[in-house]
Design a protein around this motif. Structure first.
Motif, PDB file in Angstrom:
ATOM      1  N   ILE A 266       8.724  10.095  -1.599  1.00 13.28           N
ATOM      2  CA  ILE A 266       7.705  10.134  -0.546  1.00 13.28           C
ATOM      3  C   ILE A 266       6.345  10.256  -1.218  1.00 13.28           C
ATOM      4  N   ASN A 267       5.465   9.346  -0.878  1.00 10.38           N
ATOM      5  CA  ASN A 267       4.125   9.317  -1.471  1.00 10.38           C
ATOM      6  C   ASN A 267       3.084   9.436  -0.362  1.00 10.38           C
ATOM      7  N   ARG A 268       1.932   9.973  -0.705  1.00 10.28           N
ATOM      8  CA  ARG A 268       0.813  10.169   0.225  1.00 10.28           C
ATOM      9  C   ARG A 268       1.185  11.134   1.341  1.00 10.28           C
ATOM     10  N   ALA A 269       1.934  12.164   0.987  1.00  7.80           N
ATOM     11  CA  ALA A 269       2.380  13.110   2.006  1.00  7.80           C
ATOM     12  C   ALA A 269       1.300  14.126   2.330  1.00  7.80           C
TER      13      ALA A 269
ATOM     14  N   ALA B  28       4.131  -7.622 -12.277  1.00  9.51           N
ATOM     15  CA  ALA B  28       4.693  -8.847 -11.688  1.00  9.51           C
ATOM     16  C   ALA B  28       4.078  -9.121 -10.317  1.00  9.51           C
ATOM     17  N   ASP B  29       2.956  -8.494 -10.057  1.00 12.46           N
ATOM     18  CA  ASP B  29       2.272  -8.715  -8.776  1.00 12.46           C
ATOM     19  C   ASP B  29       1.057  -9.608  -9.008  1.00 12.46           C
ATOM     20  N   PRO B  30       1.008 -10.790  -8.345  1.00 10.04           N
ATOM     21  CA  PRO B  30      -0.143 -11.678  -8.545  1.00 10.04           C
ATOM     22  C   PRO B  30      -1.491 -11.032  -8.197  1.00 10.04           C
TER      23      PRO B  30
ATOM     24  N   GLY C 275       1.702  14.170  -3.026  1.00 13.23           N
ATOM     25  CA  GLY C 275       0.745  14.437  -1.945  1.00 13.23           C
ATOM     26  C   GLY C 275      -0.303  13.346  -1.802  1.00 13.23           C
ATOM     27  N   ASN C 276      -0.941  13.377  -0.655  1.00 11.59           N
ATOM     28  CA  ASN C 276      -2.072  12.469  -0.418  1.00 11.59           C
ATOM     29  C   ASN C 276      -3.292  13.109  -1.069  1.00 11.59           C
ATOM     30  N   ARG C 277      -3.635  12.661  -2.254  1.00 10.83           N
ATOM     31  CA  ARG C 277      -4.673  13.343  -3.035  1.00 10.83           C
ATOM     32  C   ARG C 277      -5.730  12.366  -3.546  1.00 10.83           C
TER      33      ARG C 277
ATOM     34  N   GLY D  80       0.782  -1.241   0.000  1.00 12.92           N
ATOM     35  CA  GLY D  80       0.000   0.000   0.000  1.00 12.92           C
ATOM     36  C   GLY D  80       0.806   1.280   0.000  1.00 12.92           C
ATOM     37  N   SER D  81       2.091   1.213  -0.343  1.00 11.10           N
ATOM     38  CA  SER D  81       2.901   2.440  -0.317  1.00 11.10           C
ATOM     39  C   SER D  81       2.718   3.274  -1.584  1.00 11.10           C
ATOM     40  N   GLY D  82       2.089   2.684  -2.597  1.00 12.93           N
ATOM     41  CA  GLY D  82       1.820   3.448  -3.822  1.00 12.93           C
ATOM     42  C   GLY D  82       2.561   2.961  -5.052  1.00 12.93           C
TER      43      GLY D  82
HETATM   44  N1  LIG Z   1      -0.608   9.799  -3.474  1.00 13.46           N
HETATM   45  C1  LIG Z   1      -1.714   9.167  -3.091  1.00 13.46           C
HETATM   46  N2  LIG Z   1      -2.778   9.857  -2.592  1.00 13.46           N
HETATM   47  C2  LIG Z   1      -3.895   9.216  -2.201  1.00 13.46           C
HETATM   48  N3  LIG Z   1      -4.062   7.896  -2.270  1.00 13.46           N
HETATM   49  C3  LIG Z   1      -3.055   7.158  -2.754  1.00 13.46           C
HETATM   50  C4  LIG Z   1      -1.836   7.739  -3.196  1.00 13.46           C
HETATM   51  N4  LIG Z   1      -1.014   6.742  -3.630  1.00 13.46           N
HETATM   52  C5  LIG Z   1      -1.708   5.600  -3.467  1.00 13.46           C
HETATM   53  N5  LIG Z   1      -2.923   5.839  -2.953  1.00 13.46           N
HETATM   54  C6  LIG Z   1      -3.953   4.848  -2.590  1.00 13.46           C
HETATM   55  O1  LIG Z   1      -3.390   3.978  -1.623  1.00 13.46           O
HETATM   56  C7  LIG Z   1      -3.793   2.640  -1.856  1.00 13.46           C
HETATM   57  C8  LIG Z   1      -2.555   1.783  -2.106  1.00 13.46           C
HETATM   58  O2  LIG Z   1      -1.911   2.260  -3.268  1.00 13.46           O
HETATM   59  P1  LIG Z   1      -1.260   1.241  -4.304  1.00 13.46           P
HETATM   60  O3  LIG Z   1      -2.187   0.138  -4.637  1.00 13.46           O
HETATM   61  O4  LIG Z   1      -0.706   2.058  -5.426  1.00 13.46           O
HETATM   62  O5  LIG Z   1      -0.076   0.698  -3.404  1.00 13.46           O
HETATM   63  P2  LIG Z   1       0.839  -0.581  -3.664  1.00 13.46           P
HETATM   64  O6  LIG Z   1       2.160  -0.282  -3.060  1.00 13.46           O
HETATM   65  O7  LIG Z   1       0.838  -0.950  -5.099  1.00 13.46           O
HETATM   66  O8  LIG Z   1       0.064  -1.694  -2.827  1.00 13.46           O
HETATM   67  P3  LIG Z   1       0.385  -3.275  -2.843  1.00 13.46           P
HETATM   68  O9  LIG Z   1       1.623  -3.411  -2.016  1.00 13.46           O
HETATM   69  O10 LIG Z   1      -0.808  -3.894  -2.218  1.00 13.46           O
HETATM   70  O11 LIG Z   1       0.607  -3.671  -4.259  1.00 13.46           O
HETATM   71  C9  LIG Z   1      -4.735   2.679  -3.047  1.00 13.46           C
HETATM   72  O12 LIG Z   1      -6.046   2.747  -2.559  1.00 13.46           O
HETATM   73  C10 LIG Z   1      -4.350   3.966  -3.756  1.00 13.46           C
HETATM   74  O13 LIG Z   1      -5.433   4.527  -4.467  1.00 13.46           O
END
Ligand SMILES: Nc1ncnc2c1ncn2[C@@H]1O[C@H](COP(=O)(O)OP(=O)(O)OP(=O)(O)O)[C@@H](O)[C@H]1O
Ligand SMILES: [Mg+2]
Length: 210
Positions: A141-144, A40-42, A171-173, A13-15
């Motif tokens: 940095i993501n979702r800041a 490459a993610d199941p 940003g967290n958007r 869930g890091s983005g």
């Molecule tokens: N910058 C952001 N702002 C708001 N929401 C975000 C942002 N980046 C990701 N998200 C949300 O966070 C959640 C996880 O993002 P994402 O699926 O891209 O992560 P991931 O690292 O691929 O997860 P996984 O490890 O499960 O594959 C999703 O609901 C996504 O919409």
């Protein structure tokens, strides 16, 4: 020559998937680069985004997509070489030694980190994996949340790890969440929005390292 970016981070869930999709659109739309995403993610989230995208945009979708097991990414990437300018590999969370092929084949490892202590802990092992393979690393940095004290902590944490961090902070958007569900990117859904500017600027930083 084809350039390969692997997006990796142990923490779920890091983005990873969000950045893979958004960077792919930025490369193909803004930079006119032939871009292929390699899921490459199941869990297949990037692939699902792509299928949604194809049915929505039809021949206006300029991105190509392949799926692969983690161990098969080198074979898939090699078979795409010179057919595409960019390959973006999205990896599952909790990769370890099994993720090594995706690290080895890459020209750049992009590591998204959310500003949270749990993400910081998870980041050390993926940095270690990439460093052992002597790879160029960029932490983003993501979702800041600009007002959060954790944003500064995240910057300090990355500095201590002695790896490059992007000047761009994503940003967290809401736009990143809503656009993904439609098979689109922030750039396409809100062209002059802040999310779109952030992605374009991250794309420039990534390209400058390749
Ligand atoms: N910058 C952001 N702002 C708001 N929401 C975000 C942002 N980046 C990701 N998200 C949300 O966070 C959640 C996880 O993002 P994402 O699926 O891209 O992560 P991931 O690292 O691929 O997860 P996984 O490890 O499960 O594959 C999703 O609901 C996504 O919409
Ligand atoms: Mg993902």
């Amino acid at each position: 020559m084809t350039k390969i970016i692997t997006i990796a981070q142990q923490k779920g869930g890091s983005g990873k998937t969000t950045l893979a999709a958004n960077l792919a659109v930025s490369f193909s739309l803004n930079r006119k680069l032939k871009t292929t995403i390699l899921d490459a993610d199941p869990q297949g989230s990037l692939g699902k985004w792509f299928i949604q995208r194809e049915s929505k945009l039809k021949d206006k979708n300029l991105i190509k997509m392949k799926t692969s097991s983690l161990w098969g990414v080198q074979y898939e990437s090699n078979s795409l070489k010179d057919k595409t300018d960019m390959i973006i590999i999205d990896t599952p969370p909790k990769i370890d030694a099994d993720g090594r092929p995706a690290i080895q084949i890459a020209d750049l490892i992009l590591i998204p980190v959310s500003p949270s202590q749990v993400d910081f802990w998870a980041t050390e092992s993926i940095i270690d994996l990439a460093q052992r393979e002597k790879k160029k690393i960029l932490v983003v940095i993501n979702r800041a949340n600009a007002k959060s004290r954790l944003l500064n902590e995240a910057k300090q944490f990355i500095s201590k790890m002695k790896v490059d961090q992007s000047n761009t902070i994503i940003g967290n958007r809401q736009i990143f969440i809503s656009s993904m569900g439609l098979g689109l990117s922030a750039i396409e859904k809100q062209k002059s929005g802040k999310g779109s500017t952030e992605i374009s600027s991250l794309a420039s930083e990534v390209l400058s390292l390749l």
